[in-house]
Design a protein around this motif. Structure first.
Motif, PDB file in Angstrom:
ATOM      1  N   HIS A  81      39.737  33.499  49.033  1.00 14.46           N
ATOM      2  CA  HIS A  81      38.899  33.776  47.867  1.00 14.46           C
ATOM      3  C   HIS A  81      39.790  33.793  46.628  1.00 14.46           C
ATOM      4  CE1 HIS A  81      40.149  37.940  47.009  1.00 14.46           C
ATOM      5  NE2 HIS A  81      40.199  38.129  48.327  1.00 14.46           N
ATOM      6  N   ASN A  82      39.174  33.711  45.458  1.00 21.97           N
ATOM      7  CA  ASN A  82      39.917  33.814  44.188  1.00 21.97           C
ATOM      8  C   ASN A  82      39.297  34.912  43.325  1.00 21.97           C
ATOM      9  OD1 ASN A  82      37.529  32.601  43.453  1.00 21.97           O
ATOM     10  ND2 ASN A  82      38.468  31.048  42.140  1.00 21.97           N
ATOM     11  N   LEU A  83      38.981  36.043  43.949  1.00 24.24           N
ATOM     12  CA  LEU A  83      38.235  37.118  43.299  1.00 24.24           C
ATOM     13  C   LEU A  83      39.124  38.314  42.954  1.00 24.24           C
ATOM     14  CD1 LEU A  83      35.125  36.835  45.648  1.00 24.24           C
ATOM     15  CD2 LEU A  83      35.336  35.978  43.305  1.00 24.24           C
ATOM     16  N   GLU A  84      40.410  38.062  42.789  1.00 22.47           N
ATOM     17  CA  GLU A  84      41.316  39.130  42.373  1.00 22.47           C
ATOM     18  C   GLU A  84      40.990  39.577  40.946  1.00 22.47           C
ATOM     19  OE1 GLU A  84      42.311  36.139  43.367  1.00 22.47           O
ATOM     20  OE2 GLU A  84      43.144  36.471  45.371  1.00 22.47           O
ATOM     21  N   HIS A  85      41.260  40.826  40.635  1.00 26.54           N
ATOM     22  CA  HIS A  85      40.984  41.360  39.297  1.00 26.54           C
ATOM     23  C   HIS A  85      41.933  40.748  38.264  1.00 26.54           C
ATOM     24  CE1 HIS A  85      38.656  45.281  40.419  1.00 26.54           C
ATOM     25  NE2 HIS A  85      38.176  44.203  41.000  1.00 26.54           N
ATOM     26  N   THR A  86      41.395  40.525  37.082  1.00 29.06           N
ATOM     27  CA  THR A  86      42.192  40.000  35.962  1.00 29.06           C
ATOM     28  C   THR A  86      42.000  40.850  34.705  1.00 29.06           C
ATOM     29  OG1 THR A  86      40.389  38.448  35.481  1.00 29.06           O
ATOM     30  CG2 THR A  86      42.251  37.614  36.784  1.00 29.06           C
ATOM     31  N   ASN A  87      41.606  42.099  34.912  1.00 26.72           N
ATOM     32  CA  ASN A  87      41.447  43.051  33.795  1.00 26.72           C
ATOM     33  C   ASN A  87      40.435  42.541  32.774  1.00 26.72           C
ATOM     34  OD1 ASN A  87      41.942  45.443  32.402  1.00 26.72           O
ATOM     35  ND2 ASN A  87      43.558  44.505  31.149  1.00 26.72           N
ATOM     36  N   THR A  88      39.274  42.130  33.264  1.00 26.52           N
ATOM     37  CA  THR A  88      38.222  41.613  32.385  1.00 26.52           C
ATOM     38  C   THR A  88      36.963  42.483  32.429  1.00 26.52           C
ATOM     39  OG1 THR A  88      37.534  40.088  34.145  1.00 26.52           O
ATOM     40  CG2 THR A  88      38.989  39.224  32.433  1.00 26.52           C
ATOM     41  N   ASN A  89      37.115  43.752  32.740  1.00 31.98           N
ATOM     42  CA  ASN A  89      35.985  44.676  32.645  1.00 31.98           C
ATOM     43  C   ASN A  89      35.939  45.245  31.236  1.00 31.98           C
ATOM     44  OD1 ASN A  89      34.929  44.460  35.202  1.00 31.98           O
ATOM     45  ND2 ASN A  89      36.322  45.977  36.057  1.00 31.98           N
ATOM     46  N   ILE A  90      35.319  44.527  30.327  1.00 32.15           N
ATOM     47  CA  ILE A  90      35.272  44.985  28.948  1.00 32.15           C
ATOM     48  C   ILE A  90      33.846  45.321  28.579  1.00 32.15           C
ATOM     49  CG2 ILE A  90      37.244  43.557  28.313  1.00 32.15           C
ATOM     50  CD1 ILE A  90      35.332  41.654  26.953  1.00 32.15           C
ATOM     51  N   GLU A  91      33.706  46.210  27.664  1.00 34.82           N
ATOM     52  CA  GLU A  91      32.390  46.527  27.114  1.00 34.82           C
ATOM     53  C   GLU A  91      32.137  45.591  25.936  1.00 34.82           C
ATOM     54  OE1 GLU A  91      30.269  48.589  28.445  1.00 34.82           O
ATOM     55  OE2 GLU A  91      31.709  49.172  30.005  1.00 34.82           O
ATOM     56  N   PHE A  92      31.080  44.798  26.027  1.00 35.01           N
ATOM     57  CA  PHE A  92      30.795  43.832  24.978  1.00 35.01           C
ATOM     58  C   PHE A  92      30.446  44.562  23.683  1.00 35.01           C
ATOM     59  CE2 PHE A  92      29.283  40.886  28.539  1.00 35.01           C
ATOM     60  CZ  PHE A  92      30.563  40.382  28.701  1.00 35.01           C
TER      61      PHE A  92
END
Length: 380
Positions: A92-103
């Motif tokens: 899989h390529n579902l590793e976290h990339t620190n993209t949990n941002i609040e729009f």
């Protein structure tokens, strides 16, 4: 088949079992392919077999913003299916990339019957294809009294730029993640003082010009969105594209600001421009002025659900075609994938029940003139 074939977020399960053996989730099936709704994220997962591998991949047409939360949802779904089939995920390529941002307020969403939230009276500038946003953000900082709108189709670059806008708390920027060929219809004619298009066609080929951002249909729309005496600014390192832009600009009655349509410049401050500069490429700039006012236009809209009179329409200029009818025996409606519009048709998912189409959380389109004209051909 190499496990690294896929770029979209995905998981791969090694199994000899088929889609019909999956009982833990509600998959809609069409031929040998399935789609799995993730309503919270307004997207579908494609589910299909290739040899002894089961692929679970984010559906590209639903244009999701890829965050760590979405990746977690895809991975959890894949684990659930793997447990159900008594198999395991092999890649899989579902590793976290620190993209949990609040729009923040910079984010401008797109959905059916969209009403843009920016103040149309104060808008000044539009950049089409802003990439990671260096040019747009720097210009917005230099001119805080003006407002800026950016369109970018590639989700990874869009998210990078959005994250920077939110972190820097810019209040004069709005960003849209969509295809300019369609989203340009959201704006009124005579709206912008400046429209910027920087390095749009890195592999420009005349034989695929109809898919270029400067195809005749979209170029005319871009021109019409300029105010009278507004400017279309183009920068490219591709000389054939610069020449083509000058020709089509002249065809649509735009005038060069200076003596010549094309001039060379030494430098340009974006990530890709710096890369091309290291390769000793020449940059070409066009500044084209619109000396007239375009007529106002009004788009149709439709109140869903809609009754279909026929399931297909095709002419020289318009198309309505059902690409797939996905069914689930435990659910009383179907999901259809359609192509609607001109040769740049939008791919749209609808629910279907008793010849009536209705909106789903995954239904995502722009009311363009060709979309409305094509849809009108098949409804009662």
């Amino acid at each position: 088949m190499p496990l690294s074939t896929f770029n979209m977020p995905h998981a791969i399960i090694k199994t000899n079992k088929n889609l019909n053996d999956i009982e833990c989730v509600n998959i809609f099936r069409y031929k040998n392919k399935g789609i799995l709704p993730l309503d919270e994220f307004r997207c579908f997962l494609d589910v299909y077999k290739k040899q002894d591998l089961l692929i679970i991949k984010l559906n590209k047409a639903t244009r999701s913003i890829i965050t760590d939360k979405l990746k977690d949802a895809i991975l959890n779904t894949a684990k659930k299916i793997a447990d159900n089939l008594n198999c395991e995920i092999v890649s899989h390529n579902l590793e976290h990339t620190n993209t949990n941002i609040e729009f923040c307020d910079c984010y401008e969403s797109v959905y059916p019957q969209k009403i843009l939230t920016y103040n149309k009276e104060s808008i000044n500038n539009l950049e089409i294809g802003f990439g990671r946003g260096e040019f747009l953000i720097n210009l917005a900082k230099q001119k805080p009294e003006e407002s800026f709108l950016g369109i970018e189709v590639y989700g990874k670059d869009f998210l990078f730029a959005l994250n920077r806008c939110c972190n820097e708390k810019l209040n004069n920027v709005k960003l849209l993640n969509y295809d300019c060929n369609h989203v340009i219809d959201l704006f009124d004619n005579n709206s912008f003082d400046n429209i910027y298009v920087n390095f749009p066609e890195p592999w420009f080929k005349l034989y695929r010009i109809k898919h270029s951002i400067f195809n005749k249909i979209t170029f005319q729309k871009i021109r019409d969105k300029l105010k009278q005496n507004g400017f279309l600014h183009i920068v490219t390192d591709n000389y054939p594209f610069a020449v083509y832009s000058a020709i089509i600009g002249q065809f649509f009655s735009l005038k060069p600001l200076g003596k010549f349509f094309i001039e060379t410049i030494d430098d340009f401050d974006t990530l890709y421009a710096k890369k091309w500069k290291r390769l000793n490429r020449t940059f070409y700039r066009l500044c084209l002025q619109k000396p007239f006012c375009s007529p106002k236009t009004t788009l149709k809209t439709f109140d869903f659900p809609l009754k279909l009179e026929k399931f297909e329409y095709k002419s020289k200029d318009l198309i309505f075609k059902i690409l797939g009818i996905f069914e689930n025996n435990s659910i009383d409606y179907k999901i259809i994938e359609t192509a609607i519009g001109n040769y740049l048709a939008q791919h749209v998912f609808f629910g279907l029940k008793d010849k009536t189409i209705f909106l789903l959380p995954q239904t995502n389109f722009i009311y363009t003139s060709d979309f409305c004209d094509a849809l009108e051909k098949v409804i009662k």
